[in-house]
Scaffold this motif. Structure first.
Motif, short mmCIF file in Angstrom:
data_model
loop_
_atom_site.label_atom_id
_atom_site.label_comp_id
_atom_site.label_asym_id
_atom_site.label_seq_id
_atom_site.Cartn_x
_atom_site.Cartn_y
_atom_site.Cartn_z
N GLN A 92 1.29 2.70 -3.42
CA GLN A 92 0.18 3.15 -4.25
C GLN A 92 0.46 4.58 -4.73
OE1 GLN A 92 -3.40 3.07 -1.98
NE2 GLN A 92 -2.79 4.69 -0.57
N ARG A 125 -4.49 -11.52 0.49
CA ARG A 125 -4.15 -10.32 1.24
C ARG A 125 -3.18 -10.68 2.37
NH1 ARG A 125 -6.48 -5.61 1.28
NH2 ARG A 125 -8.30 -6.41 0.19
N VAL A 178 -1.04 -6.88 -0.74
CA VAL A 178 -1.68 -8.00 -1.44
C VAL A 178 -0.58 -8.72 -2.21
CG1 VAL A 178 -3.36 -8.66 -3.19
CG2 VAL A 178 -3.86 -6.76 -1.66
N GLU A 202 -6.19 -6.71 -8.54
CA GLU A 202 -7.34 -7.25 -9.26
C GLU A 202 -7.14 -7.15 -10.77
OE1 GLU A 202 -10.55 -4.99 -7.71
OE2 GLU A 202 -10.56 -6.01 -5.76
N ARG A 256 0.82 -1.21 0.00
CA ARG A 256 0.00 0.00 0.00
C ARG A 256 0.85 1.25 0.00
NH1 ARG A 256 -5.03 0.23 3.97
NH2 ARG A 256 -5.65 -1.35 2.45
N SER A 276 -4.83 2.37 -6.35
CA SER A 276 -4.86 1.58 -5.12
C SER A 276 -4.24 0.21 -5.35
CB SER A 276 -6.30 1.43 -4.62
OG SER A 276 -7.03 0.58 -5.47
N THR A 277 -3.71 -0.38 -4.28
CA THR A 277 -3.09 -1.70 -4.38
C THR A 277 -4.13 -2.77 -4.70
OG1 THR A 277 -3.33 -1.93 -1.99
CG2 THR A 277 -1.24 -1.09 -2.81
N ASP A 278 -5.32 -2.66 -4.11
CA ASP A 278 -6.36 -3.65 -4.38
C ASP A 278 -6.73 -3.68 -5.86
OD1 ASP A 278 -6.33 -4.22 -1.74
OD2 ASP A 278 -8.19 -3.17 -1.24
N ARG A 279 -6.92 -2.49 -6.44
CA ARG A 279 -7.31 -2.43 -7.86
C ARG A 279 -6.18 -2.92 -8.75
NH1 ARG A 279 -11.10 -2.45 -5.52
NH2 ARG A 279 -12.84 -0.97 -5.42
#
Length: 812
Positions: free
Chosen positions: A290, A345, A351, A321, A287, A315-318
């Motif tokens: 990011q 995660r 992630v 994904e 994160r 973002s790291t999540d996006r």
């Protein structure tokens, strides 16, 4: 520092959110990692830039929209003054206590958590910020900062006790920024409540204004973020053991984790081994990374069209994904790529994504030793991907792998697109073409592409072979090998038996367009200042209609002269009426391009449509411009000699000397350094190589030469007579020779300024020149206004109609 240690590996899954499970006997975990205590987070730099932009915006509002800002200030202060005195006193006490107790409470919290170093940094940053802001406040109260002080405090220095900036408040904001209250919503709410109470009290007690409070908060935020980015924040990245435990919980029991060098957009990469002996490639999206490269991506987004720029999530999540989505899309298309095994995660800060490790050699490692079979396999993989409307968008040599079994696999498709458009697929092909050309040469790359794709398909790819749309590493290679792209385009066009390809607009904003826009705004400001006291309708009403008609007729004849001049330097016969329409269309194009640039480009395009080869078209237009320049200078010398003793009065405006001095300084500076000379030689050599042979051909055709020179002389003569008629229309008197010197000088200055049609420079030079001949100032301004109206502004709507007609007729 590299460390090698062994720790017991848990047997079962590990719950990251809960308390750690007791270790059980199991396979040992081999760790080789590099850990950094402090890291620079790109998001801090991005937020600092946003805060600085907010400060500039607020100061701009104070400077440019004083009435609106003052109205808002009055409303807010008026509302706060309605508070009873007792309530206002309580607010003052509450604000003081809050702003005193909150820093102390945060300090105690940091000491309890054994973060004394961060606390010391926060205190030091807060003190430095307070000092800087107080010094800035003192500077604003001086005479030099009077305008800014009024914009912020809405009062002149010394006229009010309102402070421009609050050093204590800014220091507190910087202090809190260094401590970092992420994940502590209660502390943030308490802090904002304290700021709100303090703001209401300050406004009601007339100690501050809305703008001063907002600017103070943003200053504290910007300075705090800048210090945090410069010094680095304490790393909260999960350890390699935590990553291994998370992968084990996802069905990938890891026994070895080795850190790899940093590369690409992932913050960390590991080579891992599982209990079954298989190898994994692990990428960790931290994160704190990011927004890495966000400013560069913003620049690319603003410069390039939507489908051209590669937009990556912040973002790291996006990001994770998207990486997973592209891996599944490539696998679904049947294209070899490392198989995605786990996406998990690792605590709240990261992630991890694990893929199979494909042993092999990349194209970058093989280089020009690549065989045609290997190159063809790469093309087959990309074309199979495109059949499923998936674009890779990062086809660089280090992302194309020759596996151990001979297959060619595509690595790291995270920059790609699903449901890709035709343009995005063609951009993929242009990237692959250019990348392979840097490896094996443009001829071999073009031949292979023609076999795999076909000439009819590749003709649409040729306009996309531009450095601006290629991957960064490919652009770096092309800068070292400047002849690769031109050779590649030439081979593809020759194979397609077409002399040109339809141009594609890839950029939103070009540097040249931006410079032109800024110069146009400045020029328009100059023109408005010059003609602000002149009413166009009344000025034209007072003019002699006969001379106005004569000026308009002479302006029309200039387009005939331009058409004859161009026809004289072109080897083929041109339709006179259509060529006149092209020159009219050039008057519309000149409105949005610098003088002599847009018209030349339009003429070249017109000649290409007339089946004139591009090199010949460019050379013909270049010859016409060179001849026009030589005639312009010769006529200026001749008319200056004719006017004789009167020339001392025809002096250019003072700013013209600065412009000419600046141009001379730039030219001498470029010639003084070897890099400048090489760049100038590289720019001029191709142009001279085209213009000189064409000029020699024209010299051997007397009729063509006479037509070209005659057209250029007619063009200049009509402009001179048009300026003379404009002066006579307002009852003035001027010799034709003097009008010639004024026009030729003003036109030369206008061509040197990068504004549409020389806007601003021409008006200023002509007005000064006519005034120097003895004309009254009002008459000179009116004459210039009429002259520019009939030669620049009136032709614009006619030129737009001609431009539209020629486009419908496919003549442009």
């Amino acid at each position: 520092m590299r460390s090698l240690r062994r720790t017991p590996q848990p047997d079962g899954p590990l719950r990251v959110a809960g308390p750690p499970a007791a270790p059980r006997p199991g396979p040992e975990l081999l760790i080789e990692d590099q850990s950094a205590r402090r890291i620079r987070r790109p998001i801090d730099l991005l937020r600092c830039a946003a805060a600085c932009a907010g400060i500039v915006l607020l100061v701009g509002i104070g400077l440019l929209a004083r009435a609106t800002a003052t109205g808002v200030e009055t409303d807010v202060v008026g509302a706060s003054l309605r508070l009873p005195g007792s309530v206002l006193g309580l607010l003052g006490v509450a604000a003081a206590l809050a702003l005193l107790l909150l820093p102390v409470a945060l300090a105690i919290r940091q000491l309890i958590r054994r973060q004394a170093r961060r606390l010391a940094e926060a205190v030091l940053t807060g003190v430095l910020t307070a000092v800087v802001v107080l010094v800035a406040d003192v500077a604003l109260r001086t005479r030099a900062g009077a305008q800014l002080h009024y914009a912020v405090a809405m009062a002149g220095p010394g006229a009010s006790h309102v402070a421009s900036l609050d050093g204590g408040l800014a220091g507190l904001v910087a202090y809190v920024t260094i401590i970092d209250l992420r994940g502590r919503p209660r502390w943030r709410y308490a802090l904002w409540l304290a700021f709100g109470v303090y703001a209401i009290y300050s406004l009601a007690d007339l100690h501050a204004t809305v703008l001063s409070l907002l600017i103070t908060l943003l200053l504290g935020r910007a300075l705090g973020l800048g210090m945090r980015y410069a010094g680095g924040a304490i790393s909260q990245r999960p350890t390699a053991e935590a990553i291994a435990a998370a992968l084990s919980s996802a069905g990938q029991p890891v026994t070895e984790m080795r850190r790899l060098p940093e590369s690409g957009g992932e913050s960390r990469r590991y080579a891992a081994a599982t209990a079954t002996g298989s190898r994994l490639d692990v990428g960790v999206f931290d994160r704190d990374q990011q927004a890495a490269g966000a400013l560069y991506r913003l620049y690319r987004f603003l410069r390039l069209q939507d489908q051209v720029s590669r937009r990556m999530p912040l973002s790291t999540d996006r990001a994770a994904e998207r990486r997973a989505l592209m891996a599944y899309a490539v696998q679904g298309a049947g294209v070899p790529t490392p198989r995605l095994l786990a996406l998990v995660r690792v605590g709240p800060e990261a992630v991890a994504i694990a893929t199979e490790h494909d042993a092999g050699t990349t194209f970058a490692e093989v280089g020009d030793a690549l065989t045609d079979a290997e190159l063809g396999a790469a093309w087959d993989a990309v074309l199979r991907l495109h059949e499923h409307r998936v674009a890779h968008r990062a086809l660089t040599a280090d992302r194309i792998l020759i596996a151990a079994d001979g297959r060619v696999a595509l690595l790291d498709p995270s920059s790609g697109d699903v449901a890709a458009s035709d343009l995005q697929l063609r951009l993929d092909l242009s990237q692959l073409l250019a990348e392979l050309a840097t490896l094996v040469g443009p001829d071999r790359s073009a031949d292979l592409a023609l076999r795999k794709v076909g000439a009819s398909e590749l003709i649409a790819v040729v306009p996309l072979l531009q450095p601006v749309v290629l991957f960064a590493s490919t652009r770096a290679q092309l800068r070292r090998n400047k002849d690769v792209l031109p050779t590649l385009r030439t081979r593809l066009l020759a194979a397609a038996h077409q002399g040109e390809a339809a141009p594609v607009r890839l950029e939103r904003i070009r540097l040249r367009s931006l410079v032109t826009l800024v110069a146009t705004i400045v020029a328009a400001y100059i023109v408005i200042g010059q003609f602000a006291r002149v009413n166009l309708a009344k000025t034209l009403e007072s003019a002699d209609i006969r001379w106005m008609v004569a000026a308009l007729g002479l302006s029309v004849l200039t387009y005939a002269g331009a058409a004859w001049s161009l026809s004289g330097f072109v080897p083929v016969k041109l339709n006179f009426a259509r060529t006149v329409l092209v020159q009219l269309a050039g008057s519309f194009v000149t409105l949005v391009t610098p003088a002599a640039v847009g018209g030349a480009a339009l003429n070249i395009r017109y000649l290409q449509r007339r089946k004139v080869p591009p090199p010949v078209a460019a050379a013909s237009v270049g010859v016409s411009q060179v001849v026009a320049l030589v005639l312009h200078l010769m006529l200026l010398v001749v008319f200056v000699a004719i006017t004789g003793a009167r020339t001392h009065a025809l002096r250019p405006p003072t700013w013209a000397y600065f412009v000419l001095a600046g141009l001379v300084a730039v030219v001498l500076g470029v010639l003084a350094i070897p890099v400048g000379r090489r760049l100038l030689r590289a720019r001029l050599a191709p142009a001279l190589g085209q213009v000189l042979p064409r000029l020699l051909e024209v010299l051997q055709q007397p009729r063509k030469l006479a037509q070209g020179i005659g057209g250029a002389l007619l063009l200049t003569a009509c402009y001179i007579l048009c300026l003379t008629a404009s002066v006579l229309a307002f009852g003035g008197s001027i010799a034709v020779t003097s009008a010639a010197v004024v026009y030729l000088t003003g036109s030369a200055l206008g061509s040197a300024i990068p504004t549409p049609g020389g806007l601003g420079a021409v008006e200023a030079a002509l007005s000064a020149g006519l005034t120097a001949t003895g004309l009254p100032g009002a008459t000179a301004v009116s004459a210039v206004l009429l002259f520019r109206t009939v030669t620049f502004w009136l032709p614009v709507p006619v030129g737009w109609a001609a431009f539209s007609y020629l486009q419908r007729q496919q003549a442009l």
